[in-house]
Design a protein around this motif. Sequence first.
Motif, PDB file in Angstrom:
ATOM      1  N   ARG A 114      -8.024   9.145  11.689  1.00 45.65           N
ATOM      2  CA  ARG A 114      -7.481  10.488  11.875  1.00 45.65           C
ATOM      3  C   ARG A 114      -8.515  11.564  11.577  1.00 45.65           C
ATOM      4  NH1 ARG A 114      -1.705   8.986  10.956  1.00 45.65           N
ATOM      5  NH2 ARG A 114      -0.398  10.821  11.142  1.00 45.65           N
ATOM      6  N   ARG A 186      12.855  11.123   8.085  1.00 47.88           N
ATOM      7  CA  ARG A 186      11.677  11.292   7.232  1.00 47.88           C
ATOM      8  C   ARG A 186      11.548  12.727   6.738  1.00 47.88           C
ATOM      9  NH1 ARG A 186       6.780   8.639  10.635  1.00 47.88           N
ATOM     10  NH2 ARG A 186       5.704  10.390   9.647  1.00 47.88           N
ATOM     11  N   ASP A 188       8.960  14.373   6.213  1.00 48.15           N
ATOM     12  CA  ASP A 188       7.940  15.129   6.953  1.00 48.15           C
ATOM     13  C   ASP A 188       8.322  15.322   8.419  1.00 48.15           C
ATOM     14  OD1 ASP A 188       7.561  12.472   7.648  1.00 48.15           O
ATOM     15  OD2 ASP A 188       5.381  12.524   7.515  1.00 48.15           O
TER      16      ASP A 188
HETATM   17  P1  AMP Z   1       2.364   8.807  10.451  1.00 51.03           P
HETATM   18  O1  AMP Z   1       3.412   7.820  10.073  1.00 51.03           O
HETATM   19  O2  AMP Z   1       1.220   8.185  11.202  1.00 51.03           O
HETATM   20  O3  AMP Z   1       2.949  10.018  11.152  1.00 51.03           O
HETATM   21  O4  AMP Z   1       1.732   9.338   9.084  1.00 51.03           O
HETATM   22  C1  AMP Z   1       2.527   9.992   8.105  1.00 51.03           C
HETATM   23  C2  AMP Z   1       1.635  10.621   7.054  1.00 51.03           C
HETATM   24  O5  AMP Z   1       0.873   9.619   6.361  1.00 51.03           O
HETATM   25  C3  AMP Z   1       0.578  11.590   7.568  1.00 51.03           C
HETATM   26  O6  AMP Z   1       1.094  12.904   7.774  1.00 51.03           O
HETATM   27  C4  AMP Z   1      -0.452  11.559   6.416  1.00 51.03           C
HETATM   28  O7  AMP Z   1      -0.011  12.287   5.286  1.00 51.03           O
HETATM   29  C5  AMP Z   1      -0.434  10.073   6.031  1.00 51.03           C
HETATM   30  N1  AMP Z   1      -1.403   9.297   6.819  1.00 51.03           N
HETATM   31  C6  AMP Z   1      -1.132   8.289   7.689  1.00 51.03           C
HETATM   32  N2  AMP Z   1      -2.259   7.792   8.220  1.00 51.03           N
HETATM   33  C7  AMP Z   1      -3.279   8.508   7.677  1.00 51.03           C
HETATM   34  C8  AMP Z   1      -4.691   8.491   7.850  1.00 51.03           C
HETATM   35  N3  AMP Z   1      -5.289   7.622   8.691  1.00 51.03           N
HETATM   36  N4  AMP Z   1      -5.424   9.374   7.140  1.00 51.03           N
HETATM   37  C9  AMP Z   1      -4.854  10.239   6.275  1.00 51.03           C
HETATM   38  N5  AMP Z   1      -3.527  10.324   6.084  1.00 51.03           N
HETATM   39  C10 AMP Z   1      -2.738   9.469   6.766  1.00 51.03           C
END
Ligand code: AMP
Length: 244
Positions: A114, A186, A188
């Motif tokens: 990311r 979730r 977020d």
């Molecule tokens: P996701 O499920 O991929 O939408 O990720 C949810 C949250 O997990 C993100 O908003 C970040 O806070 C954290 N996260 C997941 N993958 C990463 C990554 N590769 N680098 C940094 N933070 C991550």
Amino acid sequence: MMMTIEPGASVRRGGSAVLEASEKTFTDMILLGPPGAGKGTQALRLVERFGIPQISTGNILREAAAQGTPLGLKADGYMKRGELVPDDLIIGLIDRRLREDDCERGFLLDGFPRTMPQAQALDGILEMMERPLNLVVALEVSADTVVERNSLRRCCLNCGATYHLKNHPPRRAGICDQCGRELIHREDDREEVIRRRLQVYDSQTQPLIHYYRANGLVRSINGELPVDEVTAILARMVEEGTRE
Ligand code: AMP
Ligand code: ADP
């Protein structure tokens, strides 16, 4: 990892399993795209079809947070705010995960890398493992779609299935079709945090598309298409990049 081997030949990997080459495909790939682009939805389908693991850093971190592990405790605040977890926490985790046995025939990274340091660290890890990346798929969706899909997304933390209250609702409200557990919204996936996640994507993750484009690895897909159409295009891309 893409392998060039004679059809019908046997390959001894990891010192144990003997695989028939004619039955196997080898793919090391990344799914890139903003939150809600459909990475997790498509990853689960590719896992089933190609038998390579989905490695979702988001799922790994959510599980760690739910279990209250040191990693989970460190990550939780960043995740709730829609910020990225620091690179050093994520890179060590991926380094260990890619060396597990189930990655021998390939892997599907979902949500990693990311940031530019994560992409560079991945290059280093794969170089050490002597396996190149085969494919980076960019799923493209509009900002409106990101907000709509994440707001209406419901997730199963047990089996990883995701639903959408309008496009793909569960058969019984609030219950996972696959495993019968309760679905969550979730933290977020609320609008203010979604907008922050989108900003973070645009500033830190989107530039990776240019990074991988320079290596000729990127294929783009319109992520607004229906789920089955996206799967069909993706599966073709994986097959084209893979030898039997
Ligand atoms: P996701 O499920 O991929 O939408 O990720 C949810 C949250 O997990 C993100 O908003 C970040 O806070 C954290 N996260 C997941 N993958 C990463 C990554 N590769 N680098 C940094 N933070 C991550
Ligand atoms: P990501 O893993 O990229 O964050 P998800 O795969 O979890 O995204 O998808 C986000 C939401 O959008 C989910 O509710 C999912 O059911 C829905 N969704 C995914 N792909 C599509 C699509 N092609 N069309 C409509 N809805 C979709």
